[in-house]
Scaffold this motif. Sequence first.
Motif, PDB file in Angstrom:
ATOM      1  N   LYS A   1       1.249  -1.148   0.044  1.00  0.00           N
ATOM      2  CA  LYS A   1       0.171  -0.199   0.343  1.00  0.00           C
ATOM      3  C   LYS A   1       1.189   1.147  -0.042  1.00  0.00           C
ATOM      4  O   LYS A   1       2.140   1.114   0.627  1.00  0.00           O
ATOM      5  CB  LYS A   1      -0.973  -0.084   1.454  1.00  0.00           C
ATOM      6  CG  LYS A   1      -2.027  -1.046   1.033  1.00  0.00           C
ATOM      7  CD  LYS A   1      -2.867  -1.202   2.802  1.00  0.00           C
ATOM      8  CE  LYS A   1      -2.001  -1.962   2.909  1.00  0.00           C
ATOM      9  NZ  LYS A   1      -1.850  -3.488   3.585  1.00  0.00           N
ATOM     10  N   ALA A   2       0.382   2.424  -0.649  1.00  0.00           N
ATOM     11  CA  ALA A   2       0.203   3.527  -0.462  1.00  0.00           C
ATOM     12  C   ALA A   2       0.006   4.226  -0.781  1.00  0.00           C
ATOM     13  O   ALA A   2      -1.448   4.282  -0.092  1.00  0.00           O
ATOM     14  CB  ALA A   2       1.638   3.922  -2.200  1.00  0.00           C
ATOM     15  N   ILE A   3       0.236   5.437  -0.294  1.00  0.00           N
ATOM     16  CA  ILE A   3      -0.581   6.489  -0.050  1.00  0.00           C
ATOM     17  C   ILE A   3      -0.801   7.538  -0.378  1.00  0.00           C
ATOM     18  O   ILE A   3       1.069   8.299  -0.454  1.00  0.00           O
ATOM     19  CB  ILE A   3      -1.348   6.943   2.139  1.00  0.00           C
ATOM     20  CG1 ILE A   3      -2.282   7.761   2.106  1.00  0.00           C
ATOM     21  CG2 ILE A   3       0.284   7.480   3.146  1.00  0.00           C
ATOM     22  CD1 ILE A   3      -2.762   7.613   3.331  1.00  0.00           C
ATOM     23  N   ALA A   4      -1.353   9.120  -1.036  1.00  0.00           N
ATOM     24  CA  ALA A   4      -0.159  10.410  -1.477  1.00  0.00           C
ATOM     25  C   ALA A   4      -2.208  11.329  -1.544  1.00  0.00           C
ATOM     26  O   ALA A   4      -2.944  10.417  -1.562  1.00  0.00           O
ATOM     27  CB  ALA A   4       0.315  10.265  -2.542  1.00  0.00           C
ATOM     28  N   GLY A   5      -1.232  12.596  -1.437  1.00  0.00           N
ATOM     29  CA  GLY A   5      -2.503  13.210  -1.594  1.00  0.00           C
ATOM     30  C   GLY A   5      -2.192  14.876  -2.084  1.00  0.00           C
ATOM     31  O   GLY A   5      -0.395  14.586  -1.896  1.00  0.00           O
ATOM     32  N   LEU A   6      -3.136  15.565  -2.287  1.00  0.00           N
ATOM     33  CA  LEU A   6      -2.704  17.049  -2.595  1.00  0.00           C
ATOM     34  C   LEU A   6      -3.475  18.036  -1.528  1.00  0.00           C
ATOM     35  O   LEU A   6      -4.574  17.570  -1.281  1.00  0.00           O
ATOM     36  CB  LEU A   6      -3.652  17.237  -4.540  1.00  0.00           C
ATOM     37  CG  LEU A   6      -4.960  17.487  -4.989  1.00  0.00           C
ATOM     38  CD1 LEU A   6      -5.441  18.650  -3.618  1.00  0.00           C
ATOM     39  CD2 LEU A   6      -4.913  16.676  -6.019  1.00  0.00           C
ATOM     40  N   SER A   7      -1.979  19.106  -1.661  1.00  0.00           N
ATOM     41  CA  SER A   7      -2.990  20.138  -0.829  1.00  0.00           C
ATOM     42  C   SER A   7      -3.219  19.388   0.786  1.00  0.00           C
ATOM     43  O   SER A   7      -2.816  19.123   1.118  1.00  0.00           O
ATOM     44  CB  SER A   7      -3.811  20.872  -1.228  1.00  0.00           C
ATOM     45  OG  SER A   7      -3.997  22.471  -0.637  1.00  0.00           O
ATOM     46  N   ARG A   8      -5.079  19.829   0.729  1.00  0.00           N
ATOM     47  CA  ARG A   8      -4.866  19.525   2.228  1.00  0.00           C
ATOM     48  C   ARG A   8      -5.265  18.025   2.214  1.00  0.00           C
ATOM     49  O   ARG A   8      -4.365  16.682   3.095  1.00  0.00           O
ATOM     50  CB  ARG A   8      -6.928  19.437   2.273  1.00  0.00           C
ATOM     51  CG  ARG A   8      -7.376  19.006   3.467  1.00  0.00           C
ATOM     52  CD  ARG A   8      -9.085  18.950   3.749  1.00  0.00           C
ATOM     53  NE  ARG A   8      -8.958  18.781   3.167  1.00  0.00           N
ATOM     54  CZ  ARG A   8     -10.276  18.490   2.350  1.00  0.00           C
ATOM     55  NH1 ARG A   8     -11.416  19.195   3.170  1.00  0.00           N
ATOM     56  NH2 ARG A   8     -11.420  17.739   1.337  1.00  0.00           N
ATOM     57  N   GLY A   9      -5.383  17.641   1.294  1.00  0.00           N
ATOM     58  CA  GLY A   9      -5.060  15.781   0.783  1.00  0.00           C
ATOM     59  C   GLY A   9      -3.683  15.086   1.008  1.00  0.00           C
ATOM     60  O   GLY A   9      -3.359  14.230   1.794  1.00  0.00           O
ATOM     61  N   SER A  10      -2.199  16.082   1.050  1.00  0.00           N
ATOM     62  CA  SER A  10      -1.325  16.068   1.223  1.00  0.00           C
ATOM     63  C   SER A  10      -0.859  15.872   2.579  1.00  0.00           C
ATOM     64  O   SER A  10       0.054  15.157   3.151  1.00  0.00           O
ATOM     65  CB  SER A  10      -0.438  17.275   0.592  1.00  0.00           C
ATOM     66  OG  SER A  10       0.058  18.178   1.651  1.00  0.00           O
ATOM     67  N   TYR A  11      -1.431  16.617   3.759  1.00  0.00           N
ATOM     68  CA  TYR A  11      -1.758  16.757   5.284  1.00  0.00           C
ATOM     69  C   TYR A  11      -2.102  15.600   5.758  1.00  0.00           C
ATOM     70  O   TYR A  11      -1.442  14.686   6.659  1.00  0.00           O
ATOM     71  CB  TYR A  11      -2.485  17.706   5.055  1.00  0.00           C
ATOM     72  CG  TYR A  11      -2.398  17.726   7.308  1.00  0.00           C
ATOM     73  CD1 TYR A  11      -1.813  17.840   7.987  1.00  0.00           C
ATOM     74  CD2 TYR A  11      -3.657  17.221   7.923  1.00  0.00           C
ATOM     75  CE1 TYR A  11      -1.494  18.029   9.290  1.00  0.00           C
ATOM     76  CE2 TYR A  11      -3.987  16.747   9.171  1.00  0.00           C
ATOM     77  CZ  TYR A  11      -3.054  17.223  10.046  1.00  0.00           C
ATOM     78  OH  TYR A  11      -3.451  17.188  11.550  1.00  0.00           O
ATOM     79  N   GLN A  12      -3.312  14.976   4.861  1.00  0.00           N
ATOM     80  CA  GLN A  12      -3.609  13.764   5.352  1.00  0.00           C
ATOM     81  C   GLN A  12      -3.006  12.689   4.949  1.00  0.00           C
ATOM     82  O   GLN A  12      -2.781  11.277   5.447  1.00  0.00           O
ATOM     83  CB  GLN A  12      -5.260  13.780   4.291  1.00  0.00           C
ATOM     84  CG  GLN A  12      -5.983  14.742   5.069  1.00  0.00           C
ATOM     85  CD  GLN A  12      -6.877  14.463   4.378  1.00  0.00           C
ATOM     86  OE1 GLN A  12      -7.604  14.008   3.176  1.00  0.00           O
ATOM     87  NE2 GLN A  12      -8.835  15.346   4.607  1.00  0.00           N
ATOM     88  N   ALA A  13      -2.526  12.975   3.328  1.00  0.00           N
ATOM     89  CA  ALA A  13      -1.647  11.178   3.790  1.00  0.00           C
ATOM     90  C   ALA A  13      -0.085  11.576   4.410  1.00  0.00           C
ATOM     91  O   ALA A  13       0.089  10.007   4.829  1.00  0.00           O
ATOM     92  CB  ALA A  13      -1.194  11.761   1.280  1.00  0.00           C
ATOM     93  N   MET A  14       0.326  12.462   5.170  1.00  0.00           N
ATOM     94  CA  MET A  14       1.744  12.471   6.049  1.00  0.00           C
ATOM     95  C   MET A  14       0.845  12.074   7.297  1.00  0.00           C
ATOM     96  O   MET A  14       1.776  11.686   7.921  1.00  0.00           O
ATOM     97  CB  MET A  14       2.111  13.998   6.003  1.00  0.00           C
ATOM     98  CG  MET A  14       2.967  14.306   4.435  1.00  0.00           C
ATOM     99  SD  MET A  14       3.680  15.803   4.674  1.00  0.00           S
ATOM    100  CE  MET A  14       2.693  16.880   4.310  1.00  0.00           C
ATOM    101  N   LEU A  15       0.129  12.559   7.728  1.00  0.00           N
ATOM    102  CA  LEU A  15      -0.589  12.320   9.078  1.00  0.00           C
ATOM    103  C   LEU A  15      -0.584  11.196   8.681  1.00  0.00           C
ATOM    104  O   LEU A  15      -0.244  10.437   9.615  1.00  0.00           O
ATOM    105  CB  LEU A  15      -1.830  12.919   9.433  1.00  0.00           C
ATOM    106  CG  LEU A  15      -2.247  12.186  10.379  1.00  0.00           C
ATOM    107  CD1 LEU A  15      -2.309  13.766  12.084  1.00  0.00           C
ATOM    108  CD2 LEU A  15      -4.564  12.880  10.003  1.00  0.00           C
ATOM    109  N   ILE A  16      -1.741   9.580   7.839  1.00  0.00           N
ATOM    110  CA  ILE A  16      -1.519   8.519   7.852  1.00  0.00           C
ATOM    111  C   ILE A  16      -0.585   8.055   7.767  1.00  0.00           C
ATOM    112  O   ILE A  16      -0.791   6.763   8.399  1.00  0.00           O
ATOM    113  CB  ILE A  16      -2.600   8.577   6.896  1.00  0.00           C
ATOM    114  CG1 ILE A  16      -4.116   9.323   7.167  1.00  0.00           C
ATOM    115  CG2 ILE A  16      -3.631   6.732   6.798  1.00  0.00           C
ATOM    116  CD1 ILE A  16      -5.083   9.297   5.771  1.00  0.00           C
TER     117      ILE A  16
END
Length: 376
Positions: free
Chosen positions: A259-274
Amino acid sequence: MQYLQKISSLFILFSSMVFSQSYQTSATALGGKEFPKVDPERKVLFQAYFPDAKSVILDGGDGMKNVKSTASKNKDGVWNISTSPMEIGFHYYWFNVDGKRTNDSNTQLYFGYGQPTSGIEIPSGEDFFIEKKVKHGKIIDDSLNSKITLGQRNFKIYLPLNYGNKKLPVLYLYHGTGEDITGWEKQGYIRNILDNLFADNKAKEMIVVMDYGVALKPEEEKMPDDYPRTVLSSKNIDTILIQELIPYIEKKYKTNGKKAIAGLSRGSYQAMLIGANHPEVFSAIGSFSPVIYEGTQAEPFRELPIKNLLKSKNKPFFFIGIGEKEDPRFFEFNQTITNYFNQNKYPFFSYKSSETYHEWLTWRRCLYQFAQQIFK
């Protein structure tokens, strides 16, 4: 005299033909519509019918901040709006009609800024996100009932063409503020990007789950829409992803456990947090246009457990990307993270998108780069 008039008429006609031929209808225009149109210098012509309006002003998102425009109304009530050269990429826009925000009836609508919004694509000359004659995957809709938010959560799933032949890794992907699960499909062209990468053998085939970036319990919905609520919502997404969504995906779809996780802008925070909360779960973390919420100068990572990555045995691959013309605050977030990793000798990959703002061309490029470096 008649000869001169004929020559003049022919000149005007020829000039008009050359002028019209230099403009191309935008890829975001609805079928059968001629406007908006973009010329080789990236100047744009918009046309809109507001017969009773006294004022029509072009407005839009981050990539249009420096755009100058002029508007005039003809006798039929049609407004013609022309612009200075615009920036490459995808830009949300609208018209302020006598002070009221109004979408362009000529273009497709995209969910942005919390509502359906007009969009225009200013060509960059790239084709990595353009549909080509390759084998195509598909995007399907799915959902689950969350015990955490006490409601249904919808998400989209990209499945490559060869899905079903073997078990595949999964990328969990998040959108930005004011957008929804349609973003990566419509504005992000994720299907084209991945189809093209897989056809060229530049990336490992994967499943992508495009999850919704808001998760609030009924009583939390009443909270002010501010950064503390965003952090709370992101923590709820963490719980939902680990306890509900991942088990659901791995039971229903043919996955291999990676598994990998990624996101943009607010989603970047969520990806980093998780990702930082669960470094043993995710082999890669992608932060596109990074955001850090609720940090202070003394504690920049007060609500982002980035230090967990330093202590992890697995050391997830970390990708951080940003647009060259983004607002200074995003560069500050970017610098805070990269400085921390450099100081602590944590490996990461840094990417800068040339000539782009806080918009979808930046994030398409980030995904294109990120997807080639994961699940190896």
